[in-house]
Scaffold this motif. Structure first.
Motif, mmCIF file in Angstrom:
data_model
loop_
_atom_site.group_PDB
_atom_site.id
_atom_site.type_symbol
_atom_site.label_atom_id
_atom_site.label_comp_id
_atom_site.label_asym_id
_atom_site.label_seq_id
_atom_site.Cartn_x
_atom_site.Cartn_y
_atom_site.Cartn_z
ATOM 1 N N UNK A 266 34.484 85.039 33.657
ATOM 2 C CA UNK A 266 35.272 85.323 32.440
ATOM 3 C C UNK A 266 36.207 86.509 32.617
ATOM 4 N N UNK A 267 35.921 87.341 33.626
ATOM 5 C CA UNK A 267 36.614 88.614 33.796
ATOM 6 C C UNK A 267 38.128 88.474 33.750
ATOM 7 N N UNK A 268 38.668 87.502 34.479
ATOM 8 C CA UNK A 268 40.133 87.430 34.550
ATOM 9 C C UNK A 268 40.767 87.023 33.223
ATOM 10 N N UNK A 269 39.996 86.315 32.388
ATOM 11 C CA UNK A 269 40.565 85.947 31.091
ATOM 12 C C UNK A 269 40.571 87.146 30.150
ATOM 13 N N UNK A 270 39.525 87.947 30.233
ATOM 14 C CA UNK A 270 39.518 89.197 29.464
ATOM 15 C C UNK A 270 40.720 90.058 29.841
ATOM 16 N N UNK A 271 41.007 90.132 31.118
ATOM 17 C CA UNK A 271 42.141 90.938 31.578
ATOM 18 C C UNK A 271 43.438 90.559 30.867
ATOM 19 N N UNK A 272 43.587 89.279 30.597
ATOM 20 C CA UNK A 272 44.886 88.802 30.121
ATOM 21 C C UNK A 272 45.015 88.752 28.600
#
Lengths: 476, 476
Positions: A326-332
């Motif tokens: 999920x990390x990369x979606x939180x980033x965006x």
């Protein structure tokens, strides 16, 4: 503790850390919380001296403007360590709940909700191979008071005693009470709380390091133990099969006029949303060649370039692979007052990653719940969430693939992978149906868009986004 | 332009972009600026439709709180495209200068200074293999007014006409004037301005794309043409050779007492700096085994964990290699009211990268000036910059290496590389001398610290940081 024993323990910790860095099979999060005046700073300084600093990060967070303009958990998701690394969080999410509760910034109900969120966040960390070490530093109220007074009397340590610490001393009883609730709600076999008596002169380093070493050595791949499949309240939605019987084509002049109207309307609404500080997330999913790109262009043409980003989601990079999925979606995620358009999204977890067997079944099964949790965070923060699925028929896809093959500027869009995906049409269809069933709910419904006719599809996309904005802005 | 010609041009642009992505040998920055009402939004939308969106980013910046709390150029450095990618900046740094000048937020002198900074920034981009495409969209004042009025009269385009546009219309003459100065000051053979008449119905897309394609195809590795070696005003500084004749060792009890005092003092000063929103950067350079790590621990023990970060600089990652070399240091700059400690730093450019021949001589020669420019940005923003060089003698290093080899928790610190570096002691010494000579200046002096005695060195480190804070805070 004897010097020799200390040296041995220090070496064990360092060895465990170097092994962690070598294998990159997990990350470690250490959460240090508890009462004031318990020597957290000193403990962390000592840990820092024993650990390899290039592989360690201390996260002592004062939320920034950027943090506050995102859903609450953004600040923690984006600060997680990559696999191979250790992050030490000072108070972190536990402190937010405790001190927020003590200061009544979090009411009773919100405190209880927050505990549930914490349990769910920590479960996500475990599922993503993050070893979680949780430390509670305890101290008797009287001893705390005497200790703070003593520190304050000495000119060399006076600087350590802030107003905040005295305030927390005055709230010792309520912090103790909330702390118990917190530990109870978030206790877990794989990441138990270690409670330590942190009276002055008690050695904290030894038990903490022993606990860390055991946690780092003892961890096997966590079994995914979270209950799967809470049943969402599903509003009626069309099945993909129902798409048959399309309207007749729409002529170009009419299309252009309607599009200009729709864009003008959307532009007006989007500007209001930005002005009111509302974040907007638009998710595009759909079959290959369903026309996501073209629709996104029509949508963003109506937006002020300063207020939106298009985020194209492909396979994760090597770097991204070191973090929970999920990390990369939180980033965006957009900050308040801006728009992020996802060209494909977190739904890849239960679509391509499932169909291509990039992950095991328990992982993608868990994915549905993780997606609902993730979207809950967005909604709780007040995000307008629009989820669009652009569907086409199999023969329409074939026609479009063929057209791409002969149009110079479209050839690069057509890859072997598209043909491979097409060969697995039925598998994808099954995954799509499951996904819609599991993640379509009143709070965050899917809009299923018949994209066999591009013009109608683009108008429908603008219509759906417009409707969601009207709902939220409560305008006509 | 005929449809066929258009299709051909579109294909050329796309091919150039795909080749760029394949080779990853450069990045492209497109800067679009000029007058209001010139169809910049439409132009960018069209470019976006022709380009592959997954490799393109539009940067239309409204500076955030995070931006404003960093040196001015941070917002652009951190948003540069990686090699292989294209970023389109709407107005960007050109707009900041133009509209800041027109609104008199930038006075005449500041405007002129800013133009110099822009020229220097753009030179850095060229030196880092970034192709820079600069577009000025021109329009006659009367035509601009008529066009804005026409757009405003039509309900479908009214949303495009903001107050800001009318304001810029009223300032047409001054913007035109400042624009001329800007273009003159930043004109460069390798990145010339393309000025286009953007009256309504003029085709902008064709000339812009032709220009982009030429720039993307035509670029060879830029020759480094910037003048090297402006002579800094060098205050007197000790040479490394002068370090001989150390004071006698300091006993442990005295050391502990003095350290506690020094930490208390530093803690107090650091808290004031944080409170006043002053950013602090402490750079540690020095020989291997000079005791940087230990000194950093003593320093940070006096700081509030919420206010500082230690940033360890090793070889750049694969990802970092895709950006200009300074990029990763910009990323790590502290925001106002916080402290960043660099354990090694940007000085690696003229130390390890030079000695190990990781770059060519013109590159590290240029490095000195780039470092001065970088530090100028920090200073101009009000950063307290402390540069510490911890020096030891050759035989002391040997003793420490040997001690490391037999201490379990230190063995991992001693690598083949350390021995290799040691074998090149004289080469490093030369590089260190050159570095000190080129980058020691009144505004940002080096503190050379005799680190043959660890205790004295640590006290000296705290002393130097304390002195710099006292100077800046103007306290006793």
């Amino acid at each position: 503790m004897s010097n020799r024993k200390q040296e041995k323990l220090r070496f064990q910790l360092l060895s465990a850390q170097l092994e962690l860095a070598r294998s990159e099979d997990r990350a470690v999060v250490v959460l240090v919380t508890g009462h004031a005046g318990t020597g957290k700073g000193q403990l962390i300084n000592r840990l820092n001296r024993w650990l390899e600093n290039r592989l360690t990060e201390v996260q002592a967070l004062v939320p920034s403007e950027e943090d506050r303009r995102r859903p609450y958990w953004w600040r923690y998701w984006t600060r997680l360590p990559a696999r191979g690394r250790i992050s030490i969080f000072v108070h972190g999410w536990a402190g937010d709940a405790l001190f927020g509760g003590a200061a009544r910034r979090l009411g009773k109900g919100s405190f209880a909700d927050r505990l549930k969120e914490i349990a769910s966040f920590e479960a996500d960390l475990r599922a993503a191979d993050i070893t979680l070490v949780k430390l509670w530093l305890d101290i008797d109220a009287d001893i705390q008071g005497q200790h703070l007074a003593k520190l304050e009397a000495d000119p060399e340590t006076r600087w350590q005693v802030t107003e905040e610490k005295w305030q927390r001393h005055s709230q010792h009883a309520v912090i103790q009470q909330l702390g118990k609730q917190l530990r109870k709600a978030t206790e877990n076999e794989d990441s138990p709380w270690l409670c330590l008596d942190a009276s002055p002169d008690h050695d904290l380093l030894t038990p903490v390091v022993e606990h860390m070493v055991a946690a780092m050595q003892g961890t096997e791949k966590a079994t995914i133990a979270r209950p799967v499949g809470r049943v969402p309240t599903t509003p009626a939605m069309p099945q993909l099969a129902d798409l048959a019987g399309h309207d007749s084509a729409i002529d170009k002049a009419e299309y252009c006029e309607r599009m200009a109207c729709a864009q003008a309307r959307l532009a007006e609404l989007a500007r209001r949303a930005v002005w009111r500080g509302i974040p907007v997330v638009v998710v595009f999913e759909g079959h290959d060649a369903a026309g996501k790109g073209g629709s996104i262009h029509r949508l963003t043409s109506a937006l002020d370039a300063r207020t939106y980003r298009v985020c194209s989601i492909a396979a994760p990079s090597e770097q991204e692979h070191l973090y929970p999925w999920q990390w990369r979606f939180w980033q965006h995620l957009p900050k308040d007052g801006s728009v992020t358009v996802f060209d494909r999204s977190w739904y890849g977890r239960v679509l391509v990653e499932r169909v291509e067997s990039l992950i095991d079944e328990p992982e993608w099964q868990l994915g549905y719940q993780q997606i609902l949790d993730f979207e809950d965070q967005l909604l709780r923060h007040g995000t307008v969430l629009v989820k669009l699925f652009l569907a086409i028929d199999r023969d329409v896809q074939l026609k479009r693939f063929k057209a791409r093959a002969v149009t110079p500027h479209k050839q690069h869009k057509l890859t072997e992978e598209d043909w491979r995906n097409r060969a697995r049409w039925d598998d994808y269809q099954l995954a799509i149906d499951d996904m819609l069933a599991a993640t379509h709910r009143s709070a965050a419904p899917w809009s299923l868009i018949d994209a066999n006719d591009k013009r109608r599809a683009r108008l429908a996309v603008l219509h759906e986004v417009t409707v969601k904005l009207v709902e939220r802005l409560q305008v006509n």
